[in-house]
Motif scaffolding. Structure first.
Motif, PDB file in Angstrom:
ATOM      1  N   SER A  25       0.815  -1.213   0.000  1.00  0.00           N
ATOM      2  CA  SER A  25       0.000   0.000   0.000  1.00  0.00           C
ATOM      3  C   SER A  25       0.846   1.259   0.000  1.00  0.00           C
ATOM      4  CB  SER A  25      -0.862   0.046   1.246  1.00  0.00           C
ATOM      5  OG  SER A  25      -2.099  -0.478   1.013  1.00  0.00           O
ATOM      6  N   ASN A 211      -7.963  18.208  -2.944  1.00  0.00           N
ATOM      7  CA  ASN A 211      -7.834  17.248  -4.036  1.00  0.00           C
ATOM      8  C   ASN A 211      -8.724  17.543  -5.227  1.00  0.00           C
ATOM      9  OD1 ASN A 211      -5.966  15.851  -2.562  1.00  0.00           O
ATOM     10  ND2 ASN A 211      -7.338  14.199  -1.961  1.00  0.00           N
ATOM     11  N   MET A 247       7.182  13.972 -10.311  1.00  0.00           N
ATOM     12  CA  MET A 247       7.095  13.393  -8.970  1.00  0.00           C
ATOM     13  C   MET A 247       7.478  14.405  -7.890  1.00  0.00           C
ATOM     14  SD  MET A 247       5.888  10.429  -9.187  1.00  0.00           S
ATOM     15  CE  MET A 247       5.310   9.650 -10.664  1.00  0.00           C
ATOM     16  N   PHE A 272     -14.083   8.206   9.863  1.00  0.00           N
ATOM     17  CA  PHE A 272     -14.397   7.480   8.639  1.00  0.00           C
ATOM     18  C   PHE A 272     -15.352   6.340   8.944  1.00  0.00           C
ATOM     19  CE2 PHE A 272     -13.849   4.339   5.402  1.00  0.00           C
ATOM     20  CZ  PHE A 272     -13.934   5.104   4.270  1.00  0.00           C
TER      21      PHE A 272
ATOM     22  N   THR B 118      -3.686   2.226   9.914  1.00  0.00           N
ATOM     23  CA  THR B 118      -3.234   3.580   9.601  1.00  0.00           C
ATOM     24  C   THR B 118      -2.435   3.591   8.301  1.00  0.00           C
ATOM     25  OG1 THR B 118      -3.098   3.979  11.946  1.00  0.00           O
ATOM     26  CG2 THR B 118      -2.034   5.580  10.527  1.00  0.00           C
ATOM     27  N   ALA B 119      -1.536   2.612   8.164  1.00  0.00           N
ATOM     28  CA  ALA B 119      -0.686   2.581   6.973  1.00  0.00           C
ATOM     29  C   ALA B 119      -1.512   2.399   5.705  1.00  0.00           C
ATOM     30  CB  ALA B 119       0.352   1.458   7.097  1.00  0.00           C
ATOM     31  N   VAL B 120      -2.480   1.473   5.736  1.00  0.00           N
ATOM     32  CA  VAL B 120      -3.230   1.239   4.500  1.00  0.00           C
ATOM     33  C   VAL B 120      -4.231   2.348   4.229  1.00  0.00           C
ATOM     34  CG1 VAL B 120      -2.948  -1.268   4.446  1.00  0.00           C
ATOM     35  CG2 VAL B 120      -4.943  -0.291   5.592  1.00  0.00           C
ATOM     36  N   TYR B 121      -4.555   3.158   5.254  1.00  0.00           N
ATOM     37  CA  TYR B 121      -5.512   4.242   5.021  1.00  0.00           C
ATOM     38  C   TYR B 121      -4.881   5.413   4.276  1.00  0.00           C
ATOM     39  CZ  TYR B 121      -9.308   7.503   5.716  1.00  0.00           C
ATOM     40  OH  TYR B 121     -10.323   8.383   5.495  1.00  0.00           O
ATOM     41  N   ILE B 122      -3.561   5.593   4.416  1.00  0.00           N
ATOM     42  CA  ILE B 122      -2.904   6.771   3.836  1.00  0.00           C
ATOM     43  C   ILE B 122      -3.212   6.993   2.343  1.00  0.00           C
ATOM     44  CG2 ILE B 122      -0.633   7.790   3.307  1.00  0.00           C
ATOM     45  CD1 ILE B 122       0.235   6.954   6.094  1.00  0.00           C
ATOM     46  N   PRO B 123      -3.174   5.943   1.484  1.00  0.00           N
ATOM     47  CA  PRO B 123      -3.521   6.219   0.078  1.00  0.00           C
ATOM     48  C   PRO B 123      -4.911   6.840  -0.096  1.00  0.00           C
ATOM     49  CG  PRO B 123      -2.519   4.069   0.280  1.00  0.00           C
ATOM     50  CD  PRO B 123      -2.720   4.567   1.683  1.00  0.00           C
ATOM     51  N   ILE B 125      -6.188   9.356   1.224  1.00  0.00           N
ATOM     52  CA  ILE B 125      -6.229  10.812   1.224  1.00  0.00           C
ATOM     53  C   ILE B 125      -5.481  11.403   0.027  1.00  0.00           C
ATOM     54  CG2 ILE B 125      -6.504  11.042   3.720  1.00  0.00           C
ATOM     55  CD1 ILE B 125      -3.511  11.630   3.886  1.00  0.00           C
ATOM     56  N   ILE B 126      -4.982  10.519  -0.849  1.00  0.00           N
ATOM     57  CA  ILE B 126      -4.251  10.997  -2.025  1.00  0.00           C
ATOM     58  C   ILE B 126      -5.255  11.325  -3.138  1.00  0.00           C
ATOM     59  CG2 ILE B 126      -2.531  10.318  -3.764  1.00  0.00           C
ATOM     60  CD1 ILE B 126      -1.354  10.608  -0.953  1.00  0.00           C
ATOM     61  N   ALA B 127      -5.007  12.404  -3.842  1.00  0.00           N
ATOM     62  CA  ALA B 127      -5.909  12.819  -4.923  1.00  0.00           C
ATOM     63  C   ALA B 127      -5.860  11.820  -6.081  1.00  0.00           C
ATOM     64  CB  ALA B 127      -5.499  14.201  -5.423  1.00  0.00           C
ATOM     65  N   VAL B 130      -3.093  12.583  -8.505  1.00  0.00           N
ATOM     66  CA  VAL B 130      -1.761  12.140  -8.082  1.00  0.00           C
ATOM     67  C   VAL B 130      -1.648  10.626  -8.231  1.00  0.00           C
ATOM     68  CG1 VAL B 130      -0.184  11.995  -6.126  1.00  0.00           C
ATOM     69  CG2 VAL B 130      -1.439  14.105  -6.551  1.00  0.00           C
ATOM     70  N   ILE B 134       1.186   8.588 -10.412  1.00  0.00           N
ATOM     71  CA  ILE B 134       2.094   7.582  -9.827  1.00  0.00           C
ATOM     72  C   ILE B 134       1.977   6.265 -10.599  1.00  0.00           C
ATOM     73  CG2 ILE B 134       2.628   6.206  -7.789  1.00  0.00           C
ATOM     74  CD1 ILE B 134       1.619   8.517  -6.075  1.00  0.00           C
ATOM     75  N   TRP B 177      -6.347   0.688  -4.950  1.00  0.00           N
ATOM     76  CA  TRP B 177      -5.348   1.238  -4.029  1.00  0.00           C
ATOM     77  C   TRP B 177      -5.937   2.396  -3.226  1.00  0.00           C
ATOM     78  CZ3 TRP B 177      -2.179   5.945  -4.617  1.00  0.00           C
ATOM     79  CH2 TRP B 177      -1.111   5.999  -3.725  1.00  0.00           C
ATOM     80  N   PHE B 180      -8.834   0.986  -0.704  1.00  0.00           N
ATOM     81  CA  PHE B 180      -8.607  -0.215   0.092  1.00  0.00           C
ATOM     82  C   PHE B 180      -8.603   0.054   1.599  1.00  0.00           C
ATOM     83  CE2 PHE B 180      -5.631  -3.281   2.058  1.00  0.00           C
ATOM     84  CZ  PHE B 180      -6.341  -4.431   1.816  1.00  0.00           C
ATOM     85  N   GLY B 182      -9.733   2.596   3.506  1.00  0.00           N
ATOM     86  CA  GLY B 182     -11.010   3.029   4.068  1.00  0.00           C
ATOM     87  C   GLY B 182     -11.975   1.868   4.195  1.00  0.00           C
ATOM     88  N   GLY B 183     -12.066   1.073   3.147  1.00  0.00           N
ATOM     89  CA  GLY B 183     -12.970  -0.068   3.157  1.00  0.00           C
ATOM     90  C   GLY B 183     -12.582  -1.089   4.207  1.00  0.00           C
TER      91      GLY B 183
END
Lengths: 278, 306
Positions: A25, A211, A247, A272, B118-123, B125-127, B130, B134, B177, B180, B182-183
């Protein structure tokens, strides 16, 4: 005796799988970060290198001095719009939510349904006519078009109403006996009790503004007020496959949401869940 | 006895009146903004869908002609079909992946699973813009990460963005990605709210892990699945940023989405906007029918439970 080591082994495998998923992830973000320090040759070079041979900062310099796509200025503008958006959105939606949760008035049910129905209007359906509306209000190419249409939200009203309904009315009664008006009660009793949901919704609103791409890209052409995502998009169009530079721009553009998440992480994750479970 | 009651009632009415005035004042900004920026555009969309018009020319009333033409328009049909394909792939896949991972996290220690969540939630908040960039970089033909890995394993490169199947694939991956984490968190919250006694009772009756999953967990999670499903369908039908960045609808409209179709029409001059809006209204009607159907199901179940 025999089941215990087996259970332990299964537990460890579970942990490893979870770690692997978390790593996968986060990897795209790491890959973006590393690429932003690689030079033009290295960024798509064969064979692949994980870390840059030499960490260069020229990508960032190029992106930040670009006058055609003023990234830093766009980030500043977006930040201002997003912060104002959060403040006004919280204020407007919480006031409405308070009225729905605590006051009795003629037409309450009708107005409630009216607000809720707006949640079910897909953005796609009203894209073109929203443009016509802001055009006829002379809002095209102004900061207002970026800020104002996003302020009121049926979902936010719904969320805060649910929260206010759970605040015991005894607190409010005490204030009423002291002779407080409804506005005073809203300010001095309800707002201070709502810090957590305000952080949750506020963070969501901020990220939404930050965003957003489609709305600013169709309503604003003036680069001096353009928002960050359309600017990122034009970097991508201009630079093609110079991914080092692109990037660098995206790395800068994700800093505010990630910083916000780092600070309010617990609230955001909890919120959430709340908003998802309704 | 009568007088004080009457006086109280009158005073109450006066206060009620004042409350009513306060209520309208507090509602005014929200209701006004929603009216101008949601309801007015919706009403306008409905009325404009009966006209042949664009931003530059005249408009003529054409009745239901726009609706008749849009449903046989090749690009629009293609866009709707693509969106349904995305729904068919993304909705089940996301629900299964998120549920499976949440189920795994539930079996681990709370502190560890919190860190992973927490780690998997970070994506999340990405637009979308972006994320699109990537993954374009990762799927790049010559020097992209995936193709380099393929060639180093002796396989041949894949032109991800120029081939119908792989173009769809390269839109599906960033979309998964983004959603994932949030769900997963939502599923996790659902899982831990299933009463532990159910599982204990089942264990006493000799039920195995699989049996518990089928007979307890999945039925208890049904409402979450339904809500997730409906928000995913609504979101997928309006997919825009990721497909725009990755393929811009190509190759040959194989990843054109309804939102991209509307956006492209908006950007091009001389297109009949009434027709585009007619298409957008049909999609809204579809989403509304879906919503009301799902809510009826949920409500009828709740009333049975209650």
């Amino acid at each position: 005796m025999k089941t215990k080591p087996l259970a332990k082994l299964r537990y460890c495998i579970g942990c490893l799988v979870a770690l692997a998923v978390a790593a996968v992830s986060l990897f795209p973000l790491l890959w973006m970060f590393l690429a932003s320090f690689k030079n033009k040759q290295e960024v798509l070079a064969t064979p692949l290198r994980m870390l840059p041979k030499q960490w260069i900062s020229t990508n960032y310099e190029a992106v930040l001095v670009s006058t055609k796509n003023p990234l830093f200025h766009a980030m500043l503008m977006t930040f201002i719009v997003a912060v104002l958006g959060v403040i006004f959105s919280l204020l407007v939606n919480m006031m409405a939510a308070y009225a729905f949760a605590r006051l009795d008035f003629f037409g309450k049910r009708l107005l409630w349904v009216y607000c809720l129905i707006t949640m079910y209007v897909p953005g796609l359906t009203i894209l073109i006519t929203s443009y016509l509306v802001v055009h006829s209000l002379n809002m095209i190419n102004t900061v207002w078009v970026l800020l104002v249409p996003g302020i009121a939200g049926g979902y936010n009203i719904f969320f805060f109403r649910q929260f206010f309904l759970n605040i015991p009315s005894s607190l409010e009664d005490a204030a009423r006996i002291d002779g407080c008006g409804r506005f005073r009660i809203f300010w001095t009793v309800f707002l201070p009790l709502s810090v957590t949901p305000m952080v949750v919704q506020g963070a969501g609103i901020f990220i939404g503004y930050w965003n957003s791409f489609m709305w600013p890209s169709i309503t604003v052409t003036d680069k001096s007020i353009q928002q960050v995502m359309p600017i990122i998009r034009s970097f991508q169009t201009d630079y093609g496959t110079e991914y080092g530079r692109i990037m660098a721009a995206t790395c800068l553009a994700v800093i505010p949401p990630i910083a916000l998440f780092a600070v309010f992480q617990k609230h955001i994750v909890k919120g959430f869940v709340l908003s998802g479970l309704k | 006895m009568n007088r004080p009651t009457g006086a109280r009632a009158r005073r109450y009415t006066k206060m009620q009146k004042r409350d009513m005035r306060t209520a309208y004042l507090m509602l005014l900004p929200a209701v006004a903004l929603l009216t101008v920026f949601v309801v007015a555009p919706l009403v306008m969309a409905i009325s404009k869908s009966f006209y042949d018009w664009n931003f530059y020319g005249n408009s003529t009333f054409v009745g239901l002609e726009n609706f008749r033409v849009i449903v046989v328009n090749k690009s629009f049909r293609r866009a709707v079909l693509n969106a349904l394909k995305f729904v068919a792939v993304l909705v089940p896949l996301q629900i299964v992946l998120q549920f499976a991972f949440a189920h795994l996290l539930k079996s681990l220690s709370v502190r560890f699973s919190n860190a992973i969540k927490t780690a998997v939630y970070i994506p999340g908040i990405i637009a979308g813009i972006v994320a699109g960039i990537i993954f374009m970089f990762i799927f790049e033909y010559k020097g992209g990460l995936i193709n380099q890995m393929l060639t180093s394993m002796g396989l041949s490169r894949i032109a991800f963005l120029n081939n119908g199947f792989w173009a769809m694939f390269s839109i599906v991956v960033p979309t998964i990605w983004l959603g994932f984490g949030g769900g997963t968190i939502l599923n996790y919250a659902g899982l831990i709210s299933v009463p532990a006694e159910y599982y204990e009772a089942a264990s006493i009756d000799g039920a195995g892990a699989f049996r518990k999953l089928i007979s307890i967990t999945l039925p208890q999670m049904k409402n979450i699945f339904v809500l997730q499903c409906i928000s995913m369908v609504t979101g997928t039908l309006q997919m825009f940023e990721v497909p725009m960045m990755m393929t811009n609808g190509g190759p040959r409209e194989s990843t054109l989405t309804p939102m991209l179709y509307i956006y492209n029409n908006f950007k091009s001059t001389g297109v009949n906007m009434g027709r585009t809006i007619a298409g957008a209204l049909l999609i809204m009607i579809f989403i509304a029918i879906l919503n009301s159907f799902v809510f009826t199901v949920i409500r009828s179940e709740r009333s049975i439970d209650g």
